[in-house]
Design a protein around this motif. Structure first.
Motif, PDB file in Angstrom:
ATOM      1  N   GLY A 182     -30.095  13.174  35.738  1.00  0.00           N
ATOM      2  CA  GLY A 182     -29.818  14.247  36.684  1.00  0.00           C
ATOM      3  C   GLY A 182     -29.391  15.523  35.990  1.00  0.00           C
ATOM      4  O   GLY A 182     -29.790  16.631  36.378  1.00  0.00           O
ATOM      5  N   ILE A 183     -28.582  15.380  34.938  1.00  0.00           N
ATOM      6  CA  ILE A 183     -28.147  16.543  34.168  1.00  0.00           C
ATOM      7  C   ILE A 183     -29.338  17.220  33.492  1.00  0.00           C
ATOM      8  O   ILE A 183     -29.450  18.448  33.479  1.00  0.00           O
ATOM      9  N   MET A 188     -23.695  23.187  41.277  1.00  0.00           N
ATOM     10  CA  MET A 188     -24.118  21.815  41.541  1.00  0.00           C
ATOM     11  C   MET A 188     -23.721  20.902  40.390  1.00  0.00           C
ATOM     12  O   MET A 188     -23.252  19.771  40.591  1.00  0.00           O
ATOM     13  N   LEU A 189     -23.872  21.405  39.168  1.00  0.00           N
ATOM     14  CA  LEU A 189     -23.509  20.626  37.993  1.00  0.00           C
ATOM     15  C   LEU A 189     -22.004  20.357  37.960  1.00  0.00           C
ATOM     16  O   LEU A 189     -21.561  19.231  37.749  1.00  0.00           O
ATOM     17  N   ALA A 190     -21.199  21.414  38.193  1.00  0.00           N
ATOM     18  CA  ALA A 190     -19.749  21.277  38.104  1.00  0.00           C
ATOM     19  C   ALA A 190     -19.190  20.358  39.181  1.00  0.00           C
ATOM     20  O   ALA A 190     -18.255  19.589  38.938  1.00  0.00           O
ATOM     21  N   SER A 191     -19.755  20.407  40.395  1.00  0.00           N
ATOM     22  CA  SER A 191     -19.233  19.591  41.490  1.00  0.00           C
ATOM     23  C   SER A 191     -19.862  18.204  41.541  1.00  0.00           C
ATOM     24  O   SER A 191     -19.341  17.321  42.225  1.00  0.00           O
ATOM     25  N   GLY A 192     -20.971  17.997  40.832  1.00  0.00           N
ATOM     26  CA  GLY A 192     -21.673  16.724  40.898  1.00  0.00           C
ATOM     27  C   GLY A 192     -21.536  15.854  39.669  1.00  0.00           C
ATOM     28  O   GLY A 192     -22.119  14.781  39.602  1.00  0.00           O
ATOM     29  N   VAL A 193     -20.766  16.311  38.671  1.00  0.00           N
ATOM     30  CA  VAL A 193     -20.567  15.549  37.437  1.00  0.00           C
ATOM     31  C   VAL A 193     -19.082  15.238  37.297  1.00  0.00           C
ATOM     32  O   VAL A 193     -18.233  16.072  37.603  1.00  0.00           O
ATOM     33  N   SER A 194     -18.757  14.038  36.840  1.00  0.00           N
ATOM     34  CA  SER A 194     -17.360  13.667  36.671  1.00  0.00           C
ATOM     35  C   SER A 194     -16.671  14.616  35.702  1.00  0.00           C
ATOM     36  O   SER A 194     -17.297  15.123  34.757  1.00  0.00           O
ATOM     37  N   PRO A 195     -15.374  14.915  35.916  1.00  0.00           N
ATOM     38  CA  PRO A 195     -14.670  15.912  35.097  1.00  0.00           C
ATOM     39  C   PRO A 195     -14.794  15.695  33.591  1.00  0.00           C
ATOM     40  O   PRO A 195     -14.965  16.650  32.841  1.00  0.00           O
ATOM     41  N   ARG A 196     -14.733  14.463  33.142  1.00  0.00           N
ATOM     42  CA  ARG A 196     -14.762  14.235  31.699  1.00  0.00           C
ATOM     43  C   ARG A 196     -16.146  14.471  31.093  1.00  0.00           C
ATOM     44  O   ARG A 196     -16.283  14.517  29.875  1.00  0.00           O
ATOM     45  N   VAL A 205     -25.627  20.288  27.416  1.00  0.00           N
ATOM     46  CA  VAL A 205     -26.999  19.774  27.527  1.00  0.00           C
ATOM     47  C   VAL A 205     -27.879  20.750  28.293  1.00  0.00           C
ATOM     48  O   VAL A 205     -28.994  21.084  27.872  1.00  0.00           O
ATOM     49  N   THR A 206     -27.391  21.237  29.450  1.00  0.00           N
ATOM     50  CA  THR A 206     -28.223  22.115  30.273  1.00  0.00           C
ATOM     51  C   THR A 206     -28.480  23.450  29.596  1.00  0.00           C
ATOM     52  O   THR A 206     -29.595  23.997  29.685  1.00  0.00           O
ATOM     53  N   TRP A 207     -27.494  23.993  28.895  1.00  0.00           N
ATOM     54  CA  TRP A 207     -27.706  25.278  28.227  1.00  0.00           C
ATOM     55  C   TRP A 207     -28.573  25.124  26.990  1.00  0.00           C
ATOM     56  O   TRP A 207     -29.334  26.026  26.646  1.00  0.00           O
ATOM     57  N   LEU A 224     -42.068  23.768  38.085  1.00  0.00           N
ATOM     58  CA  LEU A 224     -41.152  22.907  37.337  1.00  0.00           C
ATOM     59  C   LEU A 224     -39.808  22.788  38.047  1.00  0.00           C
ATOM     60  O   LEU A 224     -39.220  21.695  38.118  1.00  0.00           O
ATOM     61  N   SER A 225     -39.306  23.891  38.585  1.00  0.00           N
ATOM     62  CA  SER A 225     -38.015  23.875  39.280  1.00  0.00           C
ATOM     63  C   SER A 225     -38.075  23.040  40.556  1.00  0.00           C
ATOM     64  O   SER A 225     -37.123  22.322  40.883  1.00  0.00           O
ATOM     65  N   ILE A 226     -39.185  23.127  41.278  1.00  0.00           N
ATOM     66  CA  ILE A 226     -39.339  22.324  42.497  1.00  0.00           C
ATOM     67  C   ILE A 226     -39.342  20.837  42.166  1.00  0.00           C
ATOM     68  O   ILE A 226     -38.659  20.026  42.813  1.00  0.00           O
ATOM     69  N   LEU A 227     -40.080  20.464  41.130  1.00  0.00           N
ATOM     70  CA  LEU A 227     -40.112  19.058  40.718  1.00  0.00           C
ATOM     71  C   LEU A 227     -38.751  18.587  40.222  1.00  0.00           C
ATOM     72  O   LEU A 227     -38.312  17.471  40.522  1.00  0.00           O
ATOM     73  N   ALA A 228     -38.054  19.439  39.472  1.00  0.00           N
ATOM     74  CA  ALA A 228     -36.772  19.055  38.887  1.00  0.00           C
ATOM     75  C   ALA A 228     -35.698  18.822  39.942  1.00  0.00           C
ATOM     76  O   ALA A 228     -34.821  17.961  39.773  1.00  0.00           O
TER      77      ALA A 228
END
Length: 456
Positions: free
Chosen positions: A24-25, A145-153, A161-163, A203-207
């Motif tokens: 997902g990330i 979405m990344l910040a609220s959907g990934v565990s804090p640690r 990874v995303t950058w 690509l964004s739609i598929l992702a």
């Protein structure tokens, strides 16, 4: 009792791991890569064409790029909208679509500038408005979405990874576009721009397809309560000492980071005589260095996390000082001309930039969920707006500085040397700010203390 305690810890650990896994990330990273590829086309390729092929002063494309950053002052509003709405995915896809349309329009405006400046410039202003709106809406919502959907640690590692994927997208696009533009023509430029836009939207739609339903519910997303109004959210952020200090650091450091963006390719063309495809590939070498620097800093930061006091701060300072030294070498290259190992020099600059950037991004993600009631979207929007202002101002100052210096000094190499020297000094100042920027958020969030640290 012991069994009950073990069971409770197991359940807590399971809760901690809910949300986005690494796949997902990576999918959010593909969105970032799409955004980066489209922005690269506008800020490097079109910038170079305006200055070298059309013969405009560098301040014109720099002003347009600065305008697209100025539009991104609305990032907190877009982030707040995605906080209060029911779908961040819609904001992401809509943003990428607007960005792609703006990039195609900007290409057409660039071609038009060669025959009708007034009409071309008017179209360019509209195009860069769309570009700024698209980047702000898609980028802020993706990071929220990344910040609220990934565990804090996992937040800092996920941000890295995303950058890294975004930079990889820029590198791939730079080399691909550089090859496709040979032999260069305006018609070929238009076709390449349209193709890149459609490919990145697809690509964004598929992702993002069914991605949001996999997100966790961390921070304020977990309580299901109503997000505060926009004014209250901004007031809370500004009352936090850590958030204020970090905002100032982001502003100053990103001015230093962005000053070479709009002058690197014109520098290669004017001083080293490189063709458009060659200078675009040089930009790819710079982005490749950033990619490697991000990987090294991400792996190194994870390996030594908690073992060295102020470890994150050390990475930031090292990146700033390395960038300053590489820029000093570019100043020498400006006087040396052809024969200087320009590709190596630019790669080292990119590597140092990457070390600095991923460390700063890790701190940003750590603070994203640290508010009392403010949610991730508006907080990422505030720091995104600070970064956008700095990027726009830095790019404009670099380009204007080159224009003025070329007129005063009547020597291209001397003009670029002066600007590179100023940028190197700014990176040293940023390193000093990083050494002084410490503290924690005052917000009593039920997350580990390390998540609210800035550079402690």
């Amino acid at each position: 009792m012991q069994a009950a305690s073990t069971s409770t810890e197991t359940l807590a650990g399971a809760a901690e791991e809910r949300g986005f896994g690494w796949l997902g990330i990576v999918r959010i990273g593909l969105v970032q890569a799409s955004i980066g590829a489209l922005v690269m086309l506008v800020t490097t390729v079109l910038n170079r064409v305006m200055v070298v092929e059309i013969g405009l002063v560098a301040a014109i494309p720099a002003g347009l790029v600065a305008w697209h950053y100025a539009v991104q002052l609305a990032r907190p509003l877009w982030g707040h909208g995605s906080d209060r709405g029911s779908s961040r995915t819609a904001w992401i896809i809509g943003g990428v679509a607007v960005l792609g349309a703006g990039a195609l329009m900007a290409t057409q405006a660039t071609i038009l500038l060669s025959s009708s400046f007034a009409l071309g410039f008017a179209l360019a202003v509209l195009a860069y408005t769309l570009i700024g709106a698209g980047v702000g809406a898609a980028g802020t919502s993706a990071l929220a979405m990344l910040a609220s959907g990934v565990s804090p640690r996992r937040r800092a590692a996920a941000a890295a990874v995303t950058w890294i994927m975004m930079v990889a997208g820029i590198v791939a696009a730079a080399f691909s576009v550089g090859a496709l533009l040979e032999p260069f023509s305006f018609d070929r430029l238009l076709w390449v721009s349209g193709g890149v836009g459609l490919a990145m939207l697809g690509l964004s739609i598929l992702a993002t397809f069914r991605l949001e339903r996999q997100a966790g519910r961390y921070g304020h997303a977990a309580d299901g309560g109503e997000a505060p109004d926009f004014k209250s959210a901004l007031s809370e952020i500004w009352r936090e000492q850590a958030a204020r200090r970090f905002t100032v650091f982001i502003f100053v450091s990103m001015i230093a980071f962005s000053m070479q963006d709009l002058i690197l390719e014109p520098f290669a063309g004017l001083v080293f005589g490189m063709a458009p495809g060659e200078s675009t590939q040089l930009g790819g070498q710079h982005q490749g260095g950033i990619l490697l620097g991000m990987i090294i800093a991400g792996v190194g930061g994870s390996a030594f996390a908690g073992r060295l006091p102020g470890e994150l701060r050390l990475w930031v300072v090292a990146g700033c000082i390395g960038s300053a030294l590489a820029l000093a070498a570019l100043g020498v290259a400006a006087m040396h001309g052809p024969g200087w190992p320009l590709g190596v020099n630019v790669f080292v600059l990119g590597f140092s930039n990457g070390v600095f950037a991923v460390s700063a991004i890790g701190a940003m993600m750590g603070l994203a969920g640290a508010g009392r009631t403010t949610r991730e979207g508006v907080r990422m929007g505030v720091w995104g707006a600070s970064q956008a202002i700095a990027f726009g101002l830095g790019g404009l100052l670099g380009a204007l500085g080159v224009d003025v210096a070329r007129q005063v000094m009547a020597h291209d190499g001397s003009a670029f040397r002066l600007i590179f020297a100023i940028e190197a000094i700014l990176f040293v100042i940023a390193a000093g700010l990083a050494l002084r920027t410490t503290g924690t958020s005052a917000a009593p969030r039920p997350e580990p203390a390390r998540e609210t640290e800035v550079f402690a």
